[in-house]
Design a protein around this motif. Structure first.
Motif, mmCIF file in Angstrom:
data_model
loop_
_atom_site.group_PDB
_atom_site.id
_atom_site.type_symbol
_atom_site.label_atom_id
_atom_site.label_comp_id
_atom_site.label_asym_id
_atom_site.label_seq_id
_atom_site.Cartn_x
_atom_site.Cartn_y
_atom_site.Cartn_z
ATOM 1 N N GLN A 165 33.854 36.382 41.147
ATOM 2 C CA GLN A 165 34.994 35.731 41.478
ATOM 3 C C GLN A 165 35.804 36.587 42.533
ATOM 4 O O GLN A 165 36.592 36.247 43.237
ATOM 5 N N GLN A 170 42.206 35.849 49.078
ATOM 6 C CA GLN A 170 43.501 35.196 48.451
ATOM 7 C C GLN A 170 44.468 35.293 49.661
ATOM 8 O O GLN A 170 45.303 34.545 49.604
ATOM 9 N N VAL A 193 28.944 34.639 38.266
ATOM 10 C CA VAL A 193 29.458 34.400 39.542
ATOM 11 C C VAL A 193 30.477 35.428 39.995
ATOM 12 O O VAL A 193 31.594 35.130 39.390
ATOM 13 N N PRO A 218 28.622 34.754 48.059
ATOM 14 C CA PRO A 218 27.196 34.497 48.420
ATOM 15 C C PRO A 218 27.301 34.191 49.973
ATOM 16 O O PRO A 218 27.969 33.553 50.700
ATOM 17 N N ASP A 277 32.835 27.562 41.911
ATOM 18 C CA ASP A 277 31.839 26.702 42.375
ATOM 19 C C ASP A 277 31.754 25.428 41.595
ATOM 20 O O ASP A 277 32.208 25.460 40.520
HETATM 21 N N1 SPD Z 1 31.394 31.612 44.901
HETATM 22 C C1 SPD Z 1 32.557 32.062 44.285
HETATM 23 C C2 SPD Z 1 33.726 31.440 44.781
HETATM 24 C C3 SPD Z 1 34.949 31.880 44.003
HETATM 25 C C4 SPD Z 1 36.195 31.235 44.642
HETATM 26 N N2 SPD Z 1 37.473 31.635 43.927
HETATM 27 C C5 SPD Z 1 37.665 32.997 43.317
HETATM 28 C C6 SPD Z 1 38.861 33.270 42.426
HETATM 29 C C7 SPD Z 1 39.900 34.381 43.335
HETATM 30 N N3 SPD Z 1 41.190 34.500 42.994
#
Ligand code: SPD
Length: 341
Positions: A102, A112, A100, A276, A209
């Motif tokens: 990030q 961020q 997934v 997504p 997630d």
């Molecule tokens: N579906 C992915 C969600 C990710 C959320 N976190 C991302 C980390 C970035 N610092």
């Protein structure tokens, strides 16, 4: 015939299908084969092959966003997850955990900046901030823009995420260079339980997630620990998934938060093209105490240029987008407001 409102509420809700949760789901398409052939890989094997990376998960059944891969830069398996970094053709370097995405270099600013400035621009003079997750350091980079902040604790479960980010994403991991930051490698749930009551002005939960290592970060006991760790009128902002894909998850989080946070409870969202459905949301709550009006930032970081010299300019966040983030499509507003009763 269902009335319009009912239809609108039901439209975006997708629930994971049983067989996809338990089955083999990783699939890739070879570059330039027009999608004619697909290959199935066993569970846990990331779907990165020179060609295209397809992000496939039971959390968004029946769809996959793909990025063209130029080079795989890192592949590893930590105690918690598969970790991959690849150079994409159009989004710069990409960090992938358990298949997934990030972050990508091109659009990480949206996530961020919003997960940090929505809460911290909503309270006066934040001093102590806790980040749960966020091992890549991007949230730290944004928190460090606030001159009032004296202490930034981060609890990340997976050291490999920190190390890989420092090596491949220096503009994100730069957040670790701030001397106010203390890194704790460990379980965020356990860390929070040990925090003395009322310690933090703000807690930011930058999780992956809710399948895999981050699952507990979406559950009620975790939110109870967050509330306890916050001072009266303190704020939390948590990653809260997509209104297009996860209204059932959001509904539950809102319901739990309304029981726990006696200040205010709000949902905001933003665009992140490589997540997504292209959007992601945030749950923003405050504890009982000095009231917090999240929709109207009282400490807007874009009104002060002091941070730009060290941190560079904001790329995404501004006060207008802050307030706009709380405007919800009717189908989402209906579900979220219904939890207020
Ligand atoms: N579906 C992915 C969600 C990710 C959320 N976190 C991302 C980390 C970035 N610092």
């Amino acid at each position: 015939m269902a009335d319009g409102a009912q239809f609108a509420t039901e439209l975006p809700v997708k629930r994971p299908r049983e067989e996809e949760l338990n089955g083999v789901v990783s699939v890739y398409m070879e570059a330039n084969n027009n999608g004619a052939s697909t290959v199935e890989l066993p569970d846990g094997i990331p779907s990165v092959i020179p060609g295209w990376f397809s992000e496939i998960s039971p959390m968004w059944p029946g769809e996959a966003h793909s990025l063209k891969v130029e080079k795989i830069l890192f592949q590893g398996k930590s105690d918690y997850q598969n970790v991959i970094v690849f150079q994409s053709a159009t989004y710069g370097k990409v960090l992938v955990l358990d298949g997934v995405i990030q972050l990508t270099e091109r659009d990480e600013c949206a996530y961020q900046e919003m997960i940090v400035h929505l809460p911290l621009s909503s309270i006066p003079n934040p001093r102590k901030v806790l980040v749960i997750g966020g091992g890549d350091g991007g949230v730290l980079r944004e928190v460090s823009r606030y001159a009032s902040v004296e202490k930034i604790d981060i609890c990340e479960i997976d050291k490999m995420v920190v190390d890989v980010s420092k090596q491949y994403f220096p503009n994100v991991a730069v957040g670790y260079d701030d001397p106010r930051v203390s890194l704790h490698i460990g379980d965020g749930v356990a860390f929070l339980k040990a925090v003395p009551e009322g310690t933090y002005d703000a807690v930011i939960v930058d999780s992956s997630d809710p399948i895999g290592p981050a699952q507990e970060l979406f559950e009620k006991p975790f939110f109870q620990s967050v509330a306890k760790a916050l001072r009266p009128g303190g704020v939390v902002c948590t990653q809260a998934e997509s209104i297009w894909l996860h209204m059932h998850i959001i509904e539950e989080i809102v319901s739990n938060c309304r029981q726990i946070f006696k200040g205010s409870v709000n949902y905001a969202w933003t665009t992140v093209p490589t997540y997504p459905s292209g959007v992601i949301g945030f749950m923003l709550c405050s504890t009982e105490g000095p009231p917090v009006d999240f929709k109207h930032p009282i400490n807007p970081i874009d009104a002060d240029d002091g941070h730009v010299k060290t941190n560079g300019p904001l790329k995404f966040y501004n006060s207008e987008i802050h307030s706009a983030a709380f405007c919800l499509p009717s189908f989402a507003r209906k579900v979220i407001d219904s939890k207020a009763k």
